[in-house]
Each structure stands twice: as C-alpha cells, then as structure tokens.
Design an enzyme around this catalytic site. Structure first.
Site, PDB file in Angstrom:
ATOM      1  N   LYS A 258       5.656  11.662  -2.572  1.00 32.77           N
ATOM      2  CA  LYS A 258       5.108  10.547  -3.431  1.00 32.77           C
ATOM      3  C   LYS A 258       5.879  10.010  -4.609  1.00 32.77           C
ATOM      4  O   LYS A 258       7.012  10.812  -4.586  1.00 32.77           O
ATOM      5  CB  LYS A 258       3.734  10.972  -4.218  1.00 32.77           C
TER       6      LYS A 258
ATOM      7  N   ASP B 153      -8.813   4.790  -7.164  1.00 30.99           N
ATOM      8  CA  ASP B 153      -8.367   5.063  -5.793  1.00 30.99           C
ATOM      9  C   ASP B 153      -8.196   4.232  -4.825  1.00 30.99           C
ATOM     10  O   ASP B 153      -9.096   3.333  -4.783  1.00 30.99           O
ATOM     11  CB  ASP B 153      -9.109   6.196  -5.584  1.00 30.99           C
TER      12      ASP B 153
ATOM     13  N   CYS C  18     -10.329  11.082  -0.812  1.00 29.43           N
ATOM     14  CA  CYS C  18      -9.638  10.596   0.362  1.00 29.43           C
ATOM     15  C   CYS C  18     -10.259  11.025   1.724  1.00 29.43           C
ATOM     16  O   CYS C  18     -10.283  10.080   2.549  1.00 29.43           O
ATOM     17  CB  CYS C  18      -8.013  10.954   0.423  1.00 29.43           C
TER      18      CYS C  18
ATOM     19  N   ARG D 133     -13.532  18.364 -10.911  1.00 31.35           N
ATOM     20  CA  ARG D 133     -12.803  19.493 -10.873  1.00 31.35           C
ATOM     21  C   ARG D 133     -13.007  20.668 -12.024  1.00 31.35           C
ATOM     22  O   ARG D 133     -13.188  20.063 -13.262  1.00 31.35           O
ATOM     23  CB  ARG D 133     -11.106  19.330 -10.943  1.00 31.35           C
TER      24      ARG D 133
ATOM     25  N   GLN E  10     -11.157   7.899 -10.615  1.00 29.54           N
ATOM     26  CA  GLN E  10      -9.819   7.441 -10.133  1.00 29.54           C
ATOM     27  C   GLN E  10      -9.949   5.973  -9.672  1.00 29.54           C
ATOM     28  O   GLN E  10     -10.862   5.653  -9.173  1.00 29.54           O
ATOM     29  CB  GLN E  10      -9.289   8.313  -8.997  1.00 29.54           C
TER      30      GLN E  10
ATOM     31  N   HIS F  80      -1.969   6.761   0.146  1.00 28.34           N
ATOM     32  CA  HIS F  80      -2.802   6.996  -1.120  1.00 28.34           C
ATOM     33  C   HIS F  80      -2.171   6.387  -2.311  1.00 28.34           C
ATOM     34  O   HIS F  80      -1.014   6.396  -2.702  1.00 28.34           O
ATOM     35  CB  HIS F  80      -2.719   8.403  -1.489  1.00 28.34           C
TER      36      HIS F  80
ATOM     37  N   HIS G 282      -6.788   3.567  -0.429  1.00 30.72           N
ATOM     38  CA  HIS G 282      -6.025   4.500   0.569  1.00 30.72           C
ATOM     39  C   HIS G 282      -6.097   3.232   1.642  1.00 30.72           C
ATOM     40  O   HIS G 282      -6.822   2.450   2.082  1.00 30.72           O
ATOM     41  CB  HIS G 282      -6.963   5.420   1.217  1.00 30.72           C
TER      42      HIS G 282
END
Length: 643
Positions: free
Chosen positions: A472, A386, A337, A366, A384, A518, A388
């Site tokens: 979320k 992902d 992000c 991570r 991910q 997100h 946005h």
C-alpha cells in the site's frame, strides 16, 4: 578493501571490519558527534559493530527517523537502569521506542511508583547519562541468556528468550544494567542531555488481559535541553487543540457510558460537518466515475473466513452472533471489502465493465480494549470512506494515479499541504504473515513504485508495513504543530479477487481475474475529523464549517430583526443561526468565540433601521457594518476561493 556507497552516490573505500562510527569520524568530527544510527545493506546496524565486505551504509542523525529511534531506544534502557537503581528488585518487560519517545513496562514487585516519583527518576537518568556509559552489545547463547536472566529472577525476559532462536540472541549492557535486546543503540549514554518522564499507565503483559498487569512508564529525551523545552511547549499547545475538548466546546460529538465505550454520538453540528465532508468526497468521486453502494452492518462469518480477515483479525473483532434457528454465525462488519467482492460477483462482468469503482461510506466495528480507546481517533465503531476498484492488470497504474490525484486534491482543499508518503511493502523474511504468491506481490509492489515515480512523489519504502493481502501507499500528514498523522491509504490487492474467485470475460472471450485497489482518502470520518479539529484548532475552512455565522441581537427587542436576517442569509445559502439567549452581548460574543463560529453578526437599533449587520470575525474582532446582501455575497466569494 570494501567499497561503501553513500546516499549522495559518492564512494569511499575502507578496510573490512570498520564500524559506522569509524566512518563518521573519518568524514568529519561534527558528523561523528551527530550520527546516532546506521543501516548496512538496508539492515539496522549498531554504530560500534564492525562491517563485513560488500556493504552499503547509511548514517542517520537526529532529524532522521532512524536516528530518533536509536536515541529513544537507548533512552528506554536508560530509564530501566534508573529504575533498577531506585527500586531494587523491579522486574522488566519490554521497552521500545515509540513515535514520540519511549516506554518501559515493569513489574514494580512491591514498590509503589507514582507521578510524584517522576522528578527523582529524571534526576537519576541524567546522573547516569552524565557518566557517559558505553552501551556494549554481546551475542549470547540461548542457554546462557536463560541462566543470566533466570538468576536475576527476570521471568518476563526468560519467557521472551524461550521463544527466540538460538544463535540470534543479543544483550546490551550499560553500567550495571543488562537488557535482552536486538538493538541498535547509541555508542554511549552521554549524548542524552535532557529527559522527561511523561506518564504512567497500566498494561497487561503481552496485551493479554489474563496475564499480569504491569506499569508502563512513558518518557522522552533529547540531545539538547532547548529541544525538550520546545517539545513541552508543543504539548501545551496540543492540549488546547485536543479534539475531545474542542468537540465538546463546539457541540460536535459526545460519548455515553449507557451507549458504550468507543461509540461516538454525533450531535447536530457534528452530523452537519460529517455530511459536508461526505458530500465533498461524493462530488469528487462522481467526477472520477465511482458508483455508490450500501452494504449491511453485519455479515456471515464465512465471508470473513474466505477473505482471510477472520484468521488475521478475528480476536480484534466483536464475537460472532449465533442464530440457533439457522445454525449460522454472523459478525458485526469489521471491514467493507468482502461485501464489495460479493457485489462484483452479483452479475457477470465483462472487460467492458472495467474498471468498476464501488464506493461506500461504510460503518465498521472493531473491538478495541478499553484502555486503548481515545476520543475519535480510537473507537469501536467508525465510518470509512471506502472504495474498491476492480480493474484489469493493465489498468492498475492508471487507476492508482487517479486515486493519488483525489488524495492530493483533498489534502489541498483542507490545507494538509505538509505530508509524507510511505510505500508499505511485504517483509520478505517474514512471508508467513501474508497471503498470496510471490509473483502477485511483486506485481503489486512494482505497480505502486512505478506510480509514485511517474507522479514524482518521493515516497519512503518500509518493509513489513504492508496489509496482509497487499502492499500500500500510506500518506502521513503533518498538522499545524508538526505532529504526524496517518490518513489516506491506497492498496493493491491480487489476493482477495482470487480468494473470492472473481472473474470477468476478456476480449478473448476467456475468463480472467481482476485486480482490486482498496482506497480511503480520509481513512475514517471519525479519525479524520479528530485530526482536522486539532490541525485547525477548531477553525474549519469556511466552506466546511457547520455554522458559518451566528446572529447576536443585543436585546430581545431585536430578536424579530435577527430572524429576518437569518431568513435572508439562509436564502443565500449561508449556514446561520440566532443566539437569542437572555444574556449580555459580551457574554454571547465570548461564548461564540469559544465555539469557533467564523462570523458573529451583532444587531441592534441602528442595524435594524438600516438593514445592516455589524460583523465580527472569529479571532479578529470588529469588521464594521454592511448590508445583509453584501455580507451574503462576501461569504459566497470566500467559499468559492477556499474550496
């Protein structure tokens, strides 16, 4: 008198001081036997604790998550009580309920506890449960708590007490065992009828590798023996579906100590599977107006300091990479992000550009402790799906609804039709965990709640489960054997646009702050593939399967014909290969059944003469012979139906 409102909107009156158990008894004897937990004014409450005025109460049974939580929380105390009797002098850490049972962390203090001791521990737990010991709550001062547990040499409990606020400390006692705990618990141990000690593991005290390593003992209990038997059968089925086992058999992925723990290697068939999932989602995203972007695998540490992620998750990230020449610090990218915020800032934006939907299959890193790594579900590097969405405040709900449509479509296509939704909200009593103003949090939470109401989606609200930057909507799917997995998520964020000072020019020619959504329908490709493997037992939908058919020549004499069949099917867009090993046909069939190839096409003299294939369907056996073109048409028809 107090009015107590029940979930069905009926209202009954009771005297102040009544307990939830009293209320259950007044409604029906059966309910009094079945009720395991309660909440009062949306706060966890012990069944035997008196209620004050102006209360709204809910009663929970075994089928409710709150009921199971109280049952397994009490069972953790029962396990500790059994260990105290069997191994005098053991010291206790913490013993919470978890999704499927409970555990207790203990310091054996000289005792050796192994899997061979499990039957004796189970027998002692059942013996104690049959005593039907009352579980009694007691409010205790901090000084008294420190003295009580200090006299028992419970150093771990004393450490926990030292961090608690005086006036908010409680203990629970059953028989000769007393534990520091905030509850809630069952009224007594008698409702626990079946138990199983599942496993042992090492666990550092408070997750700190520099502290003592304790023994973590996992267990599960049930109110009926039959339920335990069914659960153990389910575990046996789960072992057969373990994605690590299936991934190896199907040649999808591998791990190497030379590469590093938690870093999966995608083999050709696994890479093909990932690619098809990506293409599937790319096609959907294109329809909804997403723009594909790519960002680096590393980023300047200041990027994550600005976003707030470093302060929140820095210890869970890989350590910064120092660049002596520039005097800067870089990090392996722990999330996408902040990078997408910088893409938004890369050029001036107008209200006409909004909503701007940026999507990326971004790999992030991570640091997970070695003991927490688990196949593809817990790794150190994952990708991910992902995206946005940068939008104006009045566009939030519409964009949120569109993302919900994408998630519903994906779940339907992959047969994840049994799912639950959870609205994860900020805990108003623990605001220091979060960033941003109360006003922005209220706007974000309201947008999610209204979107769910408009869709008619029944979503459970959970305080304290929000991301640190925004609330979320999380989707939990139930797989084919009833396990719950958290997959898709949608988050509303007013805070990162503010921290990155994102702006767009409005119709009034003034600068305005966008809102950020997100979104990750899969969550991560690694975890999603693992869940999909276990849900389908490796039998992927035909449109997704990396290999739709395999051709099995009965001897090497028919290898050339097998190659011709392969050529014709590939021209018809069927994903197919040839097993030309020098093995008997029975062995080839068994091996490819194990690899979960949907169709096996056996070819020999008769098939070669007639331009046919003998078709076997995975798990169903012989389906007869058909022309090559007919089989290709059948695959195309089935794919069109399933996708």
């Amino acid at each position: 008198m107090i009015n107590i409102t029940f979930p069905d909107s009926s209202v009954k009156q009771y005297e102040a001081g009544v307990t939830p158990l009293d209320i259950a008894r007044s409604l029906s004897p059966q309910l009094a036997r079945d009720v395991l937990a309660a909440s009062v004014n949306d706060q966890e409450w012990d069944l035997t604790r008196p209620i004050g005025r102006d209360a709204s109460i809910k009663l929970f049974k075994w089928d409710d998550p709150e009921g199971k939580h109280a049952f397994w929380h009490s069972s953790a105390h029962l396990l500790a009580e059994a260990l105290q009797e069997l191994y005098p002098g053991v010291k206790f850490g913490i013993g919470p309920a978890v999704e499927n049972g409970f555990y207790y962390d203990i310091d054996p203090n000289g005792h050796s506890i192994t899997a061979a001791d499990f039957p004796a521990i189970e027998a002692k737990m059942l013996e104690l449960a049959r005593r039907d010991e009352k579980i009694e709550r007691r409010d205790i001062s901090k000084a008294d708590a420190l003295k009580f547990f200090g006299d028992k040499n419970e150093e771990y409990k004393c450490e926990l007490i030292s961090e608690l606020e005086d006036g908010h400390i409680t203990t629970y006692t059953q028989g000769d065992f007393t534990d520091l705990c905030r509850g809630p618990h069952l009224p007594s141990t008698g409702v626990i009828k079946a138990c199983k000690v599942m496993s042992l593991a090492g666990a550092y005290w408070r997750g700190d590798e520099k502290r003592n390593q304790l023994v973590r003992i996992y267990g599960v209990t049930f109110p009926k023996k039959k339920m335990l038997d069914e659960y153990l059968q389910l575990l046996e089925e789960a072992k057969k579906r373990d994605h690590r086992k299936l991934g190896k058999e199907m040649e999808l992925f591998a791990f190497s100590t030379n590469v590093g723990a938690g870093l999966p290697l995608w083999l050709p068939k696994g890479a093909a599977l990932r690619d098809r999932l990506e293409q599937f989602l790319r096609k959907i995203q294109k329809k909804y107006g997403y723009l594909q972007v790519i960002t680096p695998h590393i980023g300047n540490k200041l990027l994550y300091v600005t976003s707030g992620h470093y302060a929140k998750y820095g210890k869970d990230s890989f350590q910064p990479i120092h660049t002596p020449q520039e005097g800067e610090e870089y990090m392996l990218k722990p999330m996408n992000c902040p990078h997408h915020c910088e893409i938004f800032k890369s050029s001036p934006r107008s209200y006409r550009d909004l909503p701007l939907r940026l999507a990326e299959f971004g790999t992030v890193y991570r640091y997970e402790q070695t003991g927490e790594l688990h196949g593809l579900t817990r790794v150190r590097g994952f990708t991910q799906d992902d995206a946005h969405i940068f939008c104006a405040p009045d566009q939030i709900k519409d964009e949120f609804l569109k993302v919900m449509d994408i998630i519903f479509y994906i779940f339907k296509a992959l047969d994840f039709n049994n799912f639950e939704a959870q609205i994860s909200l900020r805990d108003p009593k623990n605001k220091e965990k979060y960033i941003g103003s109360d006003e922005n949090w209220h706007l974000a939470e309201t947008a999610i709640i209204e979107a769910c109401e408009e869709k008619g989606l029944k979503a459970r609200k959970e305080l304290g489960e929000a991301a640190f930057y925004g609330p979320k909507l999380d989707f939990m799917v139930k797989d084919a054997i009833g396990r719950r997995w958290q997959l898709g998520t949608i988050q509303v964020d007013y805070n990162l646009p503010e921290r990155f000072q994102l702006e767009y020019t409005g119709a009034d020619n003034q600068k305005h702050r966008p809102v950020m959504i997100h979104r990750a329908p899969f969550g991560s490709l690694e975890r999603f593939v693992a869940v999909l493997l276990e849900h389908t037992a490796g039998k992927f939908p035909l449109w997704l399967s990396p290999e739709q058919a395999i051709i099995l020549p009965i001897s090497e004499k028919y290898n050339d014909y097998a190659r011709e069949v392969q050529r014709q099917l590939e021209e018809a867009d069927v994903r197919v290969s040839v097993d030309d090993r020098n093995e008997k046909i029975g062995r080839k069939i068994r091996d490819n059944e194990l690899r979960r190839v949907p169709y096996m096409l056996v070819v020999g003299e008769k098939e070669a003469e007639n331009g046919e294939v003998s078709v076997r369907k995975q798990g169903e056996g012989d389906k007869g012979t058909m022309k090559i073109a007919t089989f290709a048409d059948e695959i195309a028809r089935l794919v069109a139906e399933l996708k």
